[in-house]
Structures are given as structure tokens and as C-alpha cells.
Scaffold this active site. Structure first.
Site, PDB file in Angstrom:
ATOM      1  N   ASN A  34       4.407  -2.162   6.873  1.00 42.08           N
ATOM      2  CA  ASN A  34       4.154  -3.578   7.159  1.00 42.08           C
ATOM      3  C   ASN A  34       4.213  -4.446   5.904  1.00 42.08           C
ATOM      4  O   ASN A  34       3.729  -5.570   5.905  1.00 42.08           O
ATOM      5  CB  ASN A  34       2.818  -3.748   7.903  1.00 42.08           C
ATOM      6  N   ARG A  94      -6.780  -7.572  -0.098  1.00 47.56           N
ATOM      7  CA  ARG A  94      -8.078  -7.098   0.377  1.00 47.56           C
ATOM      8  C   ARG A  94      -9.137  -8.130   0.023  1.00 47.56           C
ATOM      9  O   ARG A  94      -9.164  -8.659  -1.095  1.00 47.56           O
ATOM     10  CB  ARG A  94      -8.452  -5.751  -0.257  1.00 47.56           C
ATOM     11  N   GLN A 128     -15.037  -5.881   7.366  1.00 46.03           N
ATOM     12  CA  GLN A 128     -14.285  -6.236   8.564  1.00 46.03           C
ATOM     13  C   GLN A 128     -14.822  -5.445   9.744  1.00 46.03           C
ATOM     14  O   GLN A 128     -14.956  -4.234   9.605  1.00 46.03           O
ATOM     15  CB  GLN A 128     -12.796  -5.952   8.362  1.00 46.03           C
ATOM     16  N   HIS A 150      -7.658 -10.288  10.208  1.00 42.91           N
ATOM     17  CA  HIS A 150      -6.692  -9.412   9.522  1.00 42.91           C
ATOM     18  C   HIS A 150      -5.517  -9.075  10.463  1.00 42.91           C
ATOM     19  O   HIS A 150      -5.584  -8.116  11.227  1.00 42.91           O
ATOM     20  CB  HIS A 150      -7.417  -8.126   9.098  1.00 42.91           C
TER      21      HIS A 150
END
Ligand code: NDP
Length: 400
Positions: A147, A285, A314, A333
């Protein structure tokens, strides 16, 4: 036979999709630089479907059960009473995605006596205490490159969104207004601006390549310098220090992994090196930044905007200041889990599982920790240690 525990994000609130906006995905043969896309022997899903949520199951159930393995899928990952905490105890393999990370702290690794493989369906294994994995001989692998381009597109979108003041302008339309002055009082062109990336790995370099046609001045800082041909082709300026780069940039984007060396590298002190009114985009991050220092810099005007899709922990608790700070363009995210990316990382997860169960080596480029040390990509991009501290806060989140 093995027990595989897989932690995925919840299905959409209206239920698992029965149809999609588009009928197909573009065909991509290889990644920039030549690395091949995942090569599992087969897949049991339709490309372009929602695979990353619990009903999508990364398309793995048929394969795992046909081979006699037990497959447990849950989104309930935080706190001592979670399904994950319970199922972990006799798991051989844990699969997790960075978007909804199953934090594998040292305590959890100690409880998981059978654990042999922690597999990240995506990129970024900082939700695993790598030091504990090294000490226990647990292999950590991720689907390198799956990704990276997805994220680079998101970075470009966020830079343009912040600099051009897209989100507040969109909101005026939704509110029924036509408040042009309100929209443009914070709107600029990126043309001629200086943009710098911390790290020019797969994502950072892809961002630079995508921004070149916008006639921006391109900068980077990294532990290793790019080949001279690449620097020349893109007209890049390399900086030996991050602070040296911050001082000349209008836009800074963070594209390095989170590990003990990079944790909180953006803080009150380092923000002083930024030009007043700089924009900061972080899709790498959340913990690369000191949470409260970012909110303070937006309030004081030291930063003109902050955007990204990564938080710590998260899911971010409801009272996380990044939800309400001024001039932000945060999303949950999502940048690395478009339907396009899911197709690649579901296939990569299957490839890694096939290698693991058939006792074949996992591709070097997928390895982060192996044989009690950082290995493959991990040996190049990470440092040993733990970046999961504070992750128990994720249990505070309640879904709406
Ligand atoms: P790469 O491994 O290709 O690139 C990481 C780069 O960071 C490398 O060039 C590495 O340098 C550099 N680096 C490491 N430590 C430092 C440091 N202390 N200072 C400067 N540079 C450093 O990874 P990707 O580009 O594919 O991904 C980068 C990160 O993005 C991931 O680790 C992950 O955290 C995040 N990510 C986020 C996603 C999302 O959905 N938002 C999805 C995918 C990734 P070198 O190799 O030269 O040592």
C-alpha cells in the site's frame, strides 16, 4: 494444525456491502523498482471487495479451514476482557492490520506461548513489541509495498487539501453558504513552495515523484542517500539533518517507520525549527509526533495545518485532541486500506501463510524479525526495541 487469530476492523455500520461503486480494479503487474506483487498459489476472493473488515476475513477462511487450521476473526482487540486477549493464549499465528492494530505488547507475547508468527496485513509492524518478538523468537512479517503507492496518493491529496484550504471550503457548501472570502483567507498555491520528506523510502520517494509536476522544490532527509541519478532526475535537495530540512520547507511530510529512534521526533523543540505557517502531513505513524505539541503549534500558528491518518493509540479515544484542534485535515487510518490496497495485502497475507505452513522461506522483503533478530526489510528500516507503550489507551474508544 494451527490456530490463526485475525484481528480486523468492523464492517460498515450499514452492514457488509452487497455491491460496489466500481466493477473492476486497474491491473498492476509490478511495483516501482521491480518488486513483484504478491504471488500466492491461489486466492478465494474477488479483487475490489471489502476484505479488511471482519466479514471480509481477508479472504482466508476457505484456504485455512481446507488445510485443517482453526481460524478466529474478531474486531474486539483491546482490554483484558477482549476476545483477542482470550484467543491469543493458544494462537500459533496472529494477523493484524495497522488500521485497527492488535497491539502485541511484551505481556501479550508472554501469554501467547504457542505464537510463532505475527503477520501484519499491511505495512508497519510497530504495533508489535519487536524486542519481545526478537527475545521470544517470534517471526514478524508484513506485506512490503502493498500500500505504499496508496499512501503516497493520500499524502499528495492532504498536502493539496491543507494548502488550498479544501475541507473548510467544502464545509461552506454543505452549510448552504457561498463564503468565498472565508474560504480563501487561508488558501494558497503549492507551486513554488518547498516540500520535504523525512525518509525517501517507497512512500517518500513516490510522494516526491508525484509532487514534481506541481513545480514544487523537493527536499528529503534519510539515513541513506538516494542514487545520484534519482536526485538529479527529480532535482532533489538532500539534508544531513531533519532540522536543517525543516528550516527551509513550507510543507513537511513524514514517511519513516516508527521505532525507538523516531518516536516523538516532532515535539515542541523540533517544531521551533519549522518555518512559521508550515504544513505538516503525517501518514506514517501518530507516535512520530508529540500529540499535544502538534495541537499547541496549530493554536499558536507555528503550523498552518496538520493532516494525516495515523494516530496513537488506534482507535483514537473520543477526547483525542487531534479530533478538535484547529486547521487539521485528519481521517481515520485509511490511506493504506483502499479496496485496491486490500486486494494486494490480502494476497500477500495468503502468500506469507502459504510459505509459513509449507515450511518454505518467507520472502526476505516481507521479513521484519526472524530467527531472533531484525531481518530482511526490518534489518534495513527498523531499529530493535518497543514502540507499543501506552497502547492500552485504545480500550477507551467506544464506537458510535
Ligand atoms: P520503506 O521501508 O520503504 O521506507 C522507510 C524509510 O524510512 C527508509 O528509507 C528508511 O531509511 C527511512 N528511515 C528509517 N528510520 C529513519 C530515520 N530515523 N530518519 C530518516 N529516515 C529513516 O517503507 P514505506 O515507505 O513503504 O513505509 C514507511 C512507513 O509508512 C511505514 O513504516 C509505516 O509506518 C507507514 N505506512 C503507513 C500506511 C498507512 O496506511 N497510513 C501504510 C503503509 C505504511 P533507510 O532504509 O535508508 O535506512
Amino acid at each position: 494444525m494451527a490456530k490463526v487469530v485475525c484481528v480486523l476492523y468492523d464492517d460498515p455500520i450499514d452492514g457488509y456491502p452487497t455491491s460496489y461503486a466500481r466493477d473492476d480494479l486497474p491491473k498492476i503487474d509490478h511495483y516501482p523498482g521491480g518488486q513483484t506483487l504478491p504471488t500466492p498459489k491461489a486466492v478465494d476472493f474477488k479483487p475490489g471487495t471489502l476484505l479488511g473488515s471482519i466479514s471480509g476475513e481477508l479472504g482466508l477462511r476457505k484456504y485455512l479451514e481446507a488445510n485443517g487450521h482453526t481460524f478466529v476473526v474478531t474486531s474486539d482487540k483491546d482490554g483484558p476482557d477482549s476476545v483477542f486477549e482470550r484467543e491469543l493464549v493458544d494462537a500459533d499465528v496472529v494477523i493484524s492490520q495497522p488500521f485497527w492494530p492488535a497491539y502485541l505488547t511484551a505481556e501479550r507475547i508472554a501469554k501467547a506461548k504457542n505464537l510463532k508468527l505475527a503477520l501484519t496485513a499491511g505495512i508497519g509492524s510497530d504495533h508489535v513489541d519487536l524486542q519481545a518478538a526478537i527475545d521470544r523468537g517470534v517471526t514478524v512479517a508484513e506485506v512490503t509495498y502493498c500500500n505504499s503507492i496508496s499512501v503516497s496518493e493520500h499524502v499528495v491529496m492532504m498536502i493539496l487539501g491543507l494548502v488550498r484550504n479544501y475541507i473548510p471550503s467544502y464545509q461552506w457548501v454543505v452549510k448552504g453558504g457561498w463564503n468565498i472570502a472565508d474560504c480563501v483567507a487561508r488558501s494558497y498555491d503549492v507551486e513554488g513552495m518547498h516540500v520535504g520528506t523525512v525518509a525517501a523510502g517507497r512512500i517518500g520517494l513516490a510522494v516526491l515523484k508525484r509532487l514534481k509536476p506541481f513545480d514544487m522544490h523537493l527536499h528529503y532527509t534519510d539515513r541513506h542517500r538516494l542514487p545520484e541519478t534519482v536526485e538529479k532526475e527529480l532535482g532533489l535537495t538532500w539534508h544531513a539533518t531533519r532540522e536543517g530540512m525543516y528550516e527551509v520547507c513550507d510543507v513537511v511530510t513524514l514517511n519513516c517507520p516508527l521505532h525507538p529512534e523516531t518516536e516523538h521526533m516532532i515535539n515542541d523543540e523540533t517544531l521551533k525549527h519549522f518555518k512559521r505557517g508550515a504544513y505538516l502531513v503525517n501518514t506514517a505513524r501518530g507516535k512520530l509526533c508529540d500529540r499535544d505539541a502538534i495541537a499547541r503549534a496549530l493554536e499558536s500558528g507555528q503550523l498552518a495545518g496538520y493532516a494525516g491518518d495515523v494516530w496513537f493509540p488506534q482507535p483514537a479515544p473520543k477526547d483525542h485532541p487531534w479530533r478538535t484542534m484547529p486547521h487539521h485535515g485528519m481521517t481515520p487510518h485509511i490511506s493504506g486500506t483502499s479496496l485496491s490496497a486490500q486486494t494486494r495485502y490480502a494476497a500477500g497475507t495468503r502468500e506469507i501463510l502459504e510459505s509459513f505452513f509449507e515450511d518454505r522461506p518467507i520472502r526476505d522483503e516481507y521479513l521484519i524479525v526472524d530467527g531472533g533478530k531484525l531481518a530482511g526489510t526490518g534489518a534495513h528500516s527498523y531499529s530493535a526495541g518497543n514502540a507499543t507503550g501506552g497502547s492500552e489507551e485504545a480500550a477507551k474508544f467506544k464506537r458510535t
